[in-house]
Enzyme design. Structure first.
Site, PDB file in Angstrom:
ATOM      1  N   LYS A 266     -21.096  34.926 -36.373  1.00  0.00           N
ATOM      2  CA  LYS A 266     -20.496  35.010 -35.042  1.00  0.00           C
ATOM      3  C   LYS A 266     -20.774  36.370 -34.436  1.00  0.00           C
ATOM      4  CE  LYS A 266     -16.495  33.011 -34.628  1.00  0.00           C
ATOM      5  NZ  LYS A 266     -15.108  32.925 -35.127  1.00  0.00           N
TER       6      LYS A 266
ATOM      7  N   ARG B 203     -11.291  37.999 -34.514  1.00  0.00           N
ATOM      8  CA  ARG B 203     -11.928  36.744 -34.937  1.00  0.00           C
ATOM      9  C   ARG B 203     -12.693  36.891 -36.237  1.00  0.00           C
ATOM     10  NH1 ARG B 203     -15.730  35.417 -30.002  1.00  0.00           N
ATOM     11  NH2 ARG B 203     -15.538  33.255 -30.752  1.00  0.00           N
TER      12      ARG B 203
ATOM     13  N   GLY C 257     -13.569  26.739 -38.397  1.00  0.00           N
ATOM     14  CA  GLY C 257     -12.136  26.488 -38.506  1.00  0.00           C
ATOM     15  C   GLY C 257     -11.533  26.797 -39.867  1.00  0.00           C
TER      16      GLY C 257
ATOM     17  N   MET D 111     -11.350  29.842 -41.362  1.00  0.00           N
ATOM     18  CA  MET D 111     -10.679  31.153 -41.472  1.00  0.00           C
ATOM     19  C   MET D 111      -9.901  31.425 -40.185  1.00  0.00           C
ATOM     20  SD  MET D 111     -13.455  33.416 -43.524  1.00  0.00           S
ATOM     21  CE  MET D 111     -14.740  33.149 -42.342  1.00  0.00           C
TER      22      MET D 111
ATOM     23  N   ARG E  98     -24.216  29.600 -31.932  1.00  0.00           N
ATOM     24  CA  ARG E  98     -24.719  29.437 -33.299  1.00  0.00           C
ATOM     25  C   ARG E  98     -25.540  28.161 -33.355  1.00  0.00           C
ATOM     26  NH1 ARG E  98     -18.799  28.148 -35.434  1.00  0.00           N
ATOM     27  NH2 ARG E  98     -18.546  26.088 -34.556  1.00  0.00           N
TER      28      ARG E  98
ATOM     29  N   HIS F  79     -23.892   4.961 -65.205  1.00  0.00           N
ATOM     30  CA  HIS F  79     -24.954   3.957 -65.147  1.00  0.00           C
ATOM     31  C   HIS F  79     -25.024   3.309 -63.770  1.00  0.00           C
ATOM     32  CE1 HIS F  79     -26.522  -0.178 -65.687  1.00  0.00           C
ATOM     33  NE2 HIS F  79     -27.428   0.453 -66.419  1.00  0.00           N
TER      34      HIS F  79
ATOM     35  N   ARG G 200     -44.331  -2.445 -63.845  1.00  0.00           N
ATOM     36  CA  ARG G 200     -43.836  -2.833 -65.181  1.00  0.00           C
ATOM     37  C   ARG G 200     -44.073  -4.315 -65.374  1.00  0.00           C
ATOM     38  NH1 ARG G 200     -38.807   0.828 -63.901  1.00  0.00           N
ATOM     39  NH2 ARG G 200     -39.299  -0.159 -61.932  1.00  0.00           N
TER      40      ARG G 200
ATOM     41  N   ARG H  52     -48.747  -0.999 -66.166  1.00  0.00           N
ATOM     42  CA  ARG H  52     -48.403  -0.609 -67.531  1.00  0.00           C
ATOM     43  C   ARG H  52     -48.370  -1.837 -68.428  1.00  0.00           C
ATOM     44  NH1 ARG H  52     -42.660   2.020 -68.807  1.00  0.00           N
ATOM     45  NH2 ARG H  52     -41.980  -0.129 -68.462  1.00  0.00           N
TER      46      ARG H  52
ATOM     47  N   GLU I 281     -45.001  10.382 -72.709  1.00  0.00           N
ATOM     48  CA  GLU I 281     -43.542  10.303 -72.791  1.00  0.00           C
ATOM     49  C   GLU I 281     -43.034  10.649 -74.186  1.00  0.00           C
ATOM     50  OE1 GLU I 281     -42.497   6.257 -71.723  1.00  0.00           O
ATOM     51  OE2 GLU I 281     -44.431   5.560 -72.437  1.00  0.00           O
TER      52      GLU I 281
ATOM     53  N   SER J  94     -49.708   9.743 -66.958  1.00  0.00           N
ATOM     54  CA  SER J  94     -48.555   9.566 -66.080  1.00  0.00           C
ATOM     55  C   SER J  94     -47.327   9.931 -66.903  1.00  0.00           C
ATOM     56  CB  SER J  94     -48.475   8.120 -65.596  1.00  0.00           C
ATOM     57  OG  SER J  94     -47.312   7.958 -64.815  1.00  0.00           O
TER      58      SER J  94
ATOM     59  N   GLY K  99     -43.868   9.799 -68.132  1.00  0.00           N
ATOM     60  CA  GLY K  99     -42.670   8.960 -68.141  1.00  0.00           C
ATOM     61  C   GLY K  99     -41.527   9.885 -68.495  1.00  0.00           C
ATOM     62  N   THR K 100     -40.956  10.505 -67.478  1.00  0.00           N
ATOM     63  CA  THR K 100     -40.047  11.627 -67.756  1.00  0.00           C
ATOM     64  C   THR K 100     -38.687  11.174 -68.259  1.00  0.00           C
ATOM     65  OG1 THR K 100     -39.693  11.668 -65.384  1.00  0.00           O
ATOM     66  CG2 THR K 100     -41.085  13.396 -66.321  1.00  0.00           C
ATOM     67  N   ASN K 101     -38.385   9.887 -68.134  1.00  0.00           N
ATOM     68  CA  ASN K 101     -37.124   9.423 -68.705  1.00  0.00           C
ATOM     69  C   ASN K 101     -37.199   9.496 -70.228  1.00  0.00           C
ATOM     70  OD1 ASN K 101     -34.502   8.409 -68.448  1.00  0.00           O
ATOM     71  ND2 ASN K 101     -35.217   6.330 -68.849  1.00  0.00           N
ATOM     72  N   ASP K 102     -38.216   8.840 -70.801  1.00  0.00           N
ATOM     73  CA  ASP K 102     -38.389   8.911 -72.252  1.00  0.00           C
ATOM     74  C   ASP K 102     -38.716  10.330 -72.706  1.00  0.00           C
ATOM     75  OD1 ASP K 102     -37.862   6.510 -73.607  1.00  0.00           O
ATOM     76  OD2 ASP K 102     -39.595   5.570 -72.638  1.00  0.00           O
TER      77      ASP K 102
ATOM     78  N   CYS L  53     -44.001   8.999 -63.198  1.00  0.00           N
ATOM     79  CA  CYS L  53     -43.470   7.714 -62.748  1.00  0.00           C
ATOM     80  C   CYS L  53     -42.015   7.521 -63.157  1.00  0.00           C
ATOM     81  CB  CYS L  53     -44.336   6.562 -63.258  1.00  0.00           C
ATOM     82  SG  CYS L  53     -44.373   6.446 -65.054  1.00  0.00           S
TER      83      CYS L  53
ATOM     84  N   TYR M  21     -50.089  13.312 -57.947  1.00  0.00           N
ATOM     85  CA  TYR M  21     -49.165  12.492 -57.169  1.00  0.00           C
ATOM     86  C   TYR M  21     -47.825  12.388 -57.891  1.00  0.00           C
ATOM     87  CZ  TYR M  21     -49.925   8.818 -60.598  1.00  0.00           C
ATOM     88  OH  TYR M  21     -49.963   8.122 -61.779  1.00  0.00           O
TER      89      TYR M  21
HETATM   90  P1  ADP Z   1     -13.538  29.549 -34.686  1.00  0.00           P
HETATM   91  O1  ADP Z   1     -14.536  30.251 -35.530  1.00  0.00           O
HETATM   92  O2  ADP Z   1     -12.494  28.816 -35.443  1.00  0.00           O
HETATM   93  O3  ADP Z   1     -14.179  28.779 -33.574  1.00  0.00           O
HETATM   94  P2  ADP Z   1     -13.108  31.667 -32.805  1.00  0.00           P
HETATM   95  O4  ADP Z   1     -13.033  33.053 -33.308  1.00  0.00           O
HETATM   96  O5  ADP Z   1     -14.424  31.284 -32.229  1.00  0.00           O
HETATM   97  O6  ADP Z   1     -12.677  30.709 -33.970  1.00  0.00           O
HETATM   98  O7  ADP Z   1     -11.958  31.525 -31.715  1.00  0.00           O
HETATM   99  C1  ADP Z   1     -11.143  30.401 -31.474  1.00  0.00           C
HETATM  100  C2  ADP Z   1     -11.102  30.057 -29.995  1.00  0.00           C
HETATM  101  O8  ADP Z   1     -10.660  31.171 -29.219  1.00  0.00           O
HETATM  102  C3  ADP Z   1     -12.445  29.695 -29.440  1.00  0.00           C
HETATM  103  O9  ADP Z   1     -12.299  28.644 -28.534  1.00  0.00           O
HETATM  104  C4  ADP Z   1     -12.890  30.942 -28.735  1.00  0.00           C
HETATM  105  O10 ADP Z   1     -13.786  30.679 -27.697  1.00  0.00           O
HETATM  106  C5  ADP Z   1     -11.592  31.510 -28.217  1.00  0.00           C
HETATM  107  N1  ADP Z   1     -11.680  32.973 -28.088  1.00  0.00           N
HETATM  108  C6  ADP Z   1     -11.945  33.839 -29.077  1.00  0.00           C
HETATM  109  N2  ADP Z   1     -11.987  35.108 -28.595  1.00  0.00           N
HETATM  110  C7  ADP Z   1     -11.736  35.030 -27.284  1.00  0.00           C
HETATM  111  C8  ADP Z   1     -11.655  35.983 -26.246  1.00  0.00           C
HETATM  112  N3  ADP Z   1     -11.832  37.306 -26.460  1.00  0.00           N
HETATM  113  N4  ADP Z   1     -11.367  35.571 -24.987  1.00  0.00           N
HETATM  114  C9  ADP Z   1     -11.182  34.258 -24.762  1.00  0.00           C
HETATM  115  N5  ADP Z   1     -11.251  33.284 -25.699  1.00  0.00           N
HETATM  116  C10 ADP Z   1     -11.511  33.665 -26.952  1.00  0.00           C
HETATM  117 MG    MG Z   2     -15.552  29.502 -32.505  1.00  0.00          MG
HETATM  118 MG    MG Z   3     -40.954   4.780 -71.339  1.00  0.00          MG
END
Ligand code: ADP
Ligand code: MG
Ligand code: MG
Length: 941
Positions: free
Chosen positions: A31, A100, A109, A111, A344, A467, A591, A647, A781, A800, A802-805, A868, A888
Site C-alpha cells: 500500500k 493504515r 481486510g 489487519m 494495487r 485414494h 495401458r 505398453r 521404474e 519412459s 514410470g515414476t509411481n513405481d 508417464c 516430453y
Molecule cells: P484496507 O487495507 O483494509 O483496505 P485501508 O487502509 O485501505 O484498509 O483503509 C480502509 C478504508 O479507509 C478504505 O476505504 C480507504 O480508502 C479509507 N481511507 C484510508 N485512509 C484514508 C484517508 N486518509 N482519507 C480518506 N479515506 C481513507
Molecule cells: Mg484499502
Molecule cells: Mg509400473
C-alpha cells in the site's frame, strides 16, 4: 541514524536504501509503495508518510518503538502539516490522519486501519466552526471512538453497534443518513461512556497519544489471528511485518459534492476490459466495503460529478499502463476534488486472469511471455472443470440446502444421485444413464470403476492424498473427501448430518472447488476448452515458447534444445481424441490390460491363463487378437501423425481372475447343496487361482518377467499392434507406434524378449507389405534399470519414467499402504515435505532420473525420454523433467492444458539467457509498442 520513516515524496531515498523495487515494497508495504509511486507520477495523493516494516519487526521483537523512530514520525508529521496547510491537534485548523496497515503482499481486510485520528473534544468544536457542518464532525468523532475501541483495544463491535441500533430504533430511523447532528452528538456521549466502561480510561484527548496507540495497534495486528490464518493459507512468510501509513484525511462525507469508492480497472471476474466499481455520495471510505448503504455503479459518477469522473478515468488508465496490470483502486472525492488512496494489482478469478493476460499482450502492454507467466497452472485447472453458479450457491446456503463441508480434493462441480457402493453407482450410471455421485467412508482400488462412472465422489474419511482424492484428480472427477460430519450407514443406505437425511438415489451437489456439499441440484456451467478462446490463445503461445529451438541449453549429446512436449496417457480412442483436442502431441502411455477386462474378453483371458500348455494359450490369444487390433487401430487413427506408446501387459495375472474368497464360498455352497453342474470348472478355477497366488504380487510375476514366462501374450499384443499399424498405413494414416516393455530391471531381460518381438513386427510388415517408423523401448521404474541405464539403452530406443513405481521402489513404500497409514503423519512431522507420489522427489527419485538420462544418452544420443506417471501432470515435477532433459511429459488428458502451461513456465524460467536479460528484452518490446513512458521506466533507462 537509521531511517524508519519516509515521506511520500521520498521514494528515491527508499529505493536507494532498499535496492530494488521489490525491496521497496517489502520496506514500505504494498500500500505504501503504491502511494509513493502515485505521488511520484503526479497522481493526487493526500500528503503523508510511512513507518517501515523494519520498525514493525523491531517493535515486535522488543515491544518498543526502535530508538529514533517516534521523533522521525513527529518530524514527518510537521512536514505533512505544512503540505496539508493544517495542524495536528490544532482546533483552529485541525489536521486529521488515518493510520493504515500494509505489508508487502496485500492481505485485504486482515489487519487494522484507523481513520479520523486527531479529533478530541476541542478539535471537534473547532472543526464545527470551520466547516459549519456539525453533523459531519460529530459523525467523524463517533467513528473515531468506535474504531479506536474495536481495533486499538479489541472491543467487540457489538458494544458500539448495539447502543447505536437501539438509538436508531428509538427514533424510528432505518438508515444512517437519517441521523441528525444532535443524534450523532448524543451518540458520541454514549460511545465515550461505553469506551470508559470497557477500557477503564477516558478516550485519549492527546492527539499524539492517539497516533502512538494506533501505530502500535497496526504493528500488533500483524500477529492478529485473522492475519496469521491468512498468511498460512496463502504462504506469505511471517517475518515480513507491516508498515504503517499515516495519511492526511480527505472527506467523502462532506455533502453531495463528496463521495468515496472502490474500483477495478477491468472486470475481476470475467476480465472484460471495462472499469468495474462502486461509489457512495456523502460517505467515508469504509462505508462502501461495509455495505452500509447500497452503492452506485461507477458509471453513474459520470452524471453525478463529470469532472471528477473524467479525472478518475484518466488516472486509472495511467495507473494500469504504469503497472501493466489490472488495478484495484480506492478513491475519495472531497468537495469535487479527487484523491487516490490506494492502488494495487487486483485479485481475480482464473477466467479473468487469462483474459486480462491475453488482452494486455494483444494491446502491447505486456509481452506474450509475460502473459504466459501471469497465468498459473491452477488457473487453467479450475477453468476446465464444470463450476457451480456462484449466485445459486450463495442462495443455496441462505435457503438451508447446505449439507456439509470436507476437503476440496479435486476441483469442479458435480450434481447427481447418491449411491453408496461402486457397483451400484456404476450400474445406475451405465444402465440407467443416471448422473451418479459415489459416496463412501473411503475408497479402495476396487472402487475405481464406480468413481469413473460417477459425476462426483464424496467420502467422509481421508485427506487430500487419500485414494479417492488421488484417483479423482487423475480422472478429473470433482471430489470432496473427509467430510467427517457425515455419518454413512451402508446397511440402511442413508447418510446423515444431524437431522438431515439423504437416502440412496436422492440428489446432491458436490463442489470439489470449495469442498462444500449441498442437497438437491445446483445449476452448473461446464466450460469447454474450444469455447475459451483466450485460454486457447494463451496455450498456443505457451506451445510456441516450448517449440523454440534455443529455449534449452544443449548440455551434452542428445540433450534437447527445445522445451518439453506434452503427451497424454490414453487407453481408448475417445481418450486419445480428448487428449488431442486438449493439445497433446503424442500418447505417452496406453495401458493394454484395461482392454482385457471387457465382459466379452475376460472369459477368454481366463481361459488363456488356465491353459497348461503354450498351444492352449496361443489358441485363446488368437481369439483376443482381433479385439486388440481393433483397439489399436482406433488409437492410431485418433493420433494420426503422432507417436503412440503402447505398453505391453504389466499386471500380475491374478488380477484377471475372480475373487478367491467369493469363489471358495460358491464352491462350498455347491458342495453342501450337492449341486454338481459347473462345480468342476469352479474347482479348477479355484485351484488355478491358488497356483497363481503370490505373497507380494506387485513385486512378483508381472511386467517383463511375466512376458518372459509366457511370451505368447506379448507376442499376440505386438502382432495386434503392428497389424493395426499396417492397416492404418494402408488407409493413409501416419502411424508411429512405440512398443514399451514394462518393469525392466536388467538389460538381459530386453536382450531376451525384444528380438522376438522385433521379428514379429518385421514379419507383419512383410505380410502386409508396408513400412513405417517404429520404436521399441522400456519403462524405467526399477532403480536398477535407472542405475544401469547405459546398458539398458543399448536395446531400448526410448525411456519412459514410470515414476509411481520408481517412487515406490526408491523409497521402499507401497503407495496404497503409505497413503493410508503414515504419509500424512510424515508430512505433519516434517519428515516428508510433500507427498512424493504427487510431487516428484527431486533429491532421490529425480536424481535417479537425471542419471538415467545422462547415462542412456551416452549409449544412444538420440534416446527419446518421457515420463508417464501421475507426476507428468504436476507443475513442479514437469519443471524437473525440463531441467534434466526429458523430451516430453505425458499425463491424463484432463491435465494436458495445465502441463502445456507448466512446460512453458519451466522453459522461461530456465532459459539459457537467464531471467534478467529476458526482462530487458521484454521491457524494450513493451516500451516501443505502447510508447508509454512512465517516470519510473524513463529513469531506469
Ligand atoms: P484496507 O487495507 O483494509 O483496505 P485501508 O487502509 O485501505 O484498509 O483503509 C480502509 C478504508 O479507509 C478504505 O476505504 C480507504 O480508502 C479509507 N481511507 C484510508 N485512509 C484514508 C484517508 N486518509 N482519507 C480518506 N479515506 C481513507
Ligand atoms: Mg484499502
Ligand atoms: Mg509400473
Amino acid at each position: 541514524m537509521k531511517t524508519w520513516v519516509y515521506l511520500f515524496d521520498e521514494v528515491s531515498k527508499a529505493e536507494k536504501y532498499a535496492g530494488s523495487w521489490d525491496s521497496v515494497r517489502a520496506l514500505l508495504g504494498g500500500k505504501g509503495a503504491g502511494l509513493f509511486d502515485m505521488t511520484r507520477a503526479g497522481v493526487p495523493v493526500p500528503p503523508g508518510f510511512t513507518i517501515t516494516t523494519e520498525a514493525c519487526n523491531k517493535f515486535r521483537e522488543t515491544g518498543k518503538f526502535p530508538a529514533g523512530m517516534w521523533s522521525q514520525a513527529i518530524a514527518a508529521m510537521k512536514v505533512t502539516e505544512k503540505r496539508a496547510g493544517k495542524k495536528f491537534g490544532d482546533p483552529r485548523n485541525p489536521l486529521l490522519v488515518s493510520c493504515r496497515s500494509g505489508s508487502k503482499f496485500s492481505m485485504p481486510g486482515m489487519m487494522n486501519t484507523i481513520l479520523n485520528i486527531g479529533l478530541n473534544d476541542k478539535v471537534v468544536e473547532g472543526m464545527i466552526t470551520l466547516t459549519k457542518n456539525p453533523r459531519f464532525v460529530w459523525d467523524l468523532y463517533r467513528r473515531l471512538i468506535e474504531m479506536f475501541g474495536t481495533t486499538v483495544f479489541n472491543l467487540d463491535d457489538e458494544v458500539f453497534e448495539h447502543p447505536m441500533a437501539e438509538y436508531k430504533a428509538k427514533r424510528g430511523y432505518k438508515v444512517d443518513v437519517e441521523m441528525t447532528a444532535d443524534d450523532w452528538k448524543a451518540l458520541v456521549v454514549t460511545f465515550k461512556a461505553v469506551f470508559k466502561k470497557h477500557i477503564g480510561n477516558d478516550f485519549p484527548q492527546d492527539v499524539y497519544k492517539q497516533l502512538e496507540l494506533a501505530t502500535k495497534a497496526v504493528f500488533e495486528s500483524w500477529n492478529g489471528k485473522r492475519a496469521v490464518d491468512y498468511r498460512r493459507a496463502t504462504s506469505i512468510p511471517d517475518d515480513l511485518g507491516t508498515a504503517v501509513n499515516i495519511v492526511t484525511m480527505v472527506f467523502g462525507n462532506m455533502g453531495d459534492d463528496s463521495g468515496t469508492g472502490v474500483a477495478f480497472t477491468r472486470n475481476p471476474s470475467t476480465g472484460e476490459k471495462k472499469m468495474m466499481g462502486e461509489y457512495l455520495l456523502n460517505a467515508q471510505g469504509e462505508d462502501v466495503v461495509a455495505g452500509i448503504r447500497n452503492a452506485d455503479a461507477i458509471e453513474h459518477l459520470k452524471q453525478d460529478m463529470p469532472k471528477a469522473y473524467k479525472q478518475f478515468m484518466d488516472i486509472t488508465a495511467k495507473l494500469e499502463k504504469h503497472y501493466k496490470d489490472m488495478q484495484d483502486v480506492e478513491f475519495t472525492i472531497e468537495r469535487g476534488r479527487l484523491w487516490m488512496l490506494q492502488t494495487r494489482n487486483g485479485k481475480r478469478t482464473a477466467k479473468s486472469a487469462v483474459k486480462i493476460a491475453v488482452d494486455m499482450a494483444q494491446e502491447g502492454l505486456i509481452t506474450k511471455e509475460q502473459a504466459v507467466q501471469r497465468v498459473t497452472p491452477d488457473n487453467v485447472d479450475s477453468m476446465l472443470h464444470p463450476q457451480f453458479d456462484l449466485d445459486a450457491m450463495e442462495n443455496a446456503e441462505k435457503t438451508g440446502t447446505f449439507f456439509s463441508k470436507g476437503v476440496n480434493a479435486s476441483p469442479g462441480a458435480a450434481v447427481g444421485q447418491v449411491y453408496f457402493d461402486a457397483d451400484t453407482a456404476e450400474k445406475m450410471a451405465r444402465e440407467e444413464k443416471q448422473d451418479t455421485i459415489m459416496v463412501r467412508p473411503f475408497t479402495k482400488p476396487d472402487d475405481v470403476h464406480g468413481m469413473i462412472a460417477s459425476k462426483g465422489v464424496l467420502t467422509s474419511e481421508g485427506g487430500a492424498t487419500s485414494h479417492a482424492a488421488v484417483v479423482a484428480r487423475q480422472f478429473g472427477i470433482p471430489c470432496v473427501v473427509g467430510a467427517s460430519a457425515i455419518k454413512i450407514d451402508l446397511e440402511d443406505r442413508v447418510m446423515t448430518v444431524g437431522e438431515i437425511v439423504v437416502k440412496e438415489g436422492e440428489w446432491i451437489s458436490v463442489d470439489g472447488t470449495t469442498g462444500k456439499v449441498f442437497l438437491g441440484k445446483i445449476p452448473t456451467s461446464s466450460p469447454s476448452l474450444e469455447e475459451q478462446t483466450e485460454l486457447l490463445t494463451l496455450l498456443k503461445w505457451a506451445d510456441d515458447i516450448c517449440a523454440r529451438k534455443d529455449i534449452r541449453e544443449a548440455q551434452a549429446n542428445g540433450y534437447p534444445t527445445r522445451g518439453l512436449q506434452v503427451w497424454a496417457n490414453a487407453d481408448y480412442p475417445k481418450d486419445a481424441q480428448r487428449a488431442r483436442s486438449y493439445g497433446a502431441v503424442g500418447i505417452g502411455l496406453c495401458r493394454t490390460e484395461h482392454m482385457f477386462f471387457e465382459p466379452e474378453r475376460l472369459p477368454i483371458v481366463q481361459d488363456m491363463i488356465l491353459s497348461e500348455s503354450s498351444e492352449g494359450r496361443t489358441a485363446a490369444l488368437d481369439k483376443l487378437l482381433p479385439y486388440q487390433r481393433k483397439d489399436f487401430d482406433g488409437l492410431f487413427e485418433a493420433m494420426d501423425g503422432y507417436p503412440v506408446i503402447i505398453r505391453l501387459i504389466d499386471p500380475p495375472l491374478h488380477e484377471f481372475m475372480p475373487d478367491e474368497e467369493k469363489l471358495l464360498e460358491e464352491v462350498i455352497t455347491m458342495r453342501v447343496k450337492h449341486e454338481s453342474a459347473g462345480l468342476q470348472e469352479k474347482e479348477d478355477l479355484l485351484a488355478a487361482i491358488r497356483r497363481l497366488h503370490e505373497s507380494n504380487p506387485m513385486m512378483g510375476l508381472r511386467g517383463v518377467r511375466l512376458s518372459i514366462s509366457m511370451p505368447e501374450i506379448v507376442e499376440m499384443q505386438v502382432r495386434a499392434i503392428f497389424e493395426a499399424a499396417a492397416d492404418c498405413t494402408n488407409r493413409g494414416i501416419k502411424v508411429k507406434p512405440e512398443v514399451m516393455i514394462p518393469l525392466t530391471g536388467t538389460v538381459k531381460e530386453l536382450e531376451w524378449i525384444q528380438p522376438r518381438l522385433i521379428r514379429i513386427a518385421a514379419a507383419v510388415m512383410q505380410e502386409k507389405k508396408v513400412k513405417f517408423e517404429y520404436k521399441f523401448g522400456t519403462m524405467i521404474e526399477i532403480p536398477r534399470a535407472a542405475v544401469t541405464a547405459a546398458e539398458v539403452a543399448a536395446h531400448a530406443e526410448f525411456f519412459s519414467f514410470g515414476t509411481n513405481d520408481l517412487t515406490q521402489m526408491t523409497y521402499g513404500y507401497s503407495r496404497d499402504d503409505a497413503e493410508r497409514n503414515f504419509l500424512i503423519t510424515y508430512q505433519e512431522q516434517g519428515i516428508l515435505e510433500k507427498n512424493p507420489f504427487q510431487t516428484l522427489d527431486r533429491a532421490g527419485v529425480g536424481k535417479l532420473m537425471d542419471w538415467a538420462i545422462a547415462e542412456g544418452r551416452k549409449t544412444r544420443p538420440n534416446l527419446e525420454v518421457g515420463i508417464c506417471g501421475e507426476h507428468g501432470g504436476d507443475p513442479s515435477s514437469i519443471e524437473w523433467c525440463h531441467m534434466i532433459g526429458n523430451n516430453y511429459v505425458s499425463c491424463s488428458p484432463f491435465r494436458v492444458p495445465i502441463a502445456r502451461l507448466a512446460a512453458a513456465h519451466s522453459a522461461l524460467k530456465h532459459r539459457p539467457m537467464g531471467q534478467k536479460s529476458m526482462a530487458k528484452v521484454n521491457k524494450k518490446a513493451t516500451v516501443k509498442k505502447t510508447g508509454v513512458k512512465t517516470k519510473r521506466s524513463t529513469k531506469k533507462k
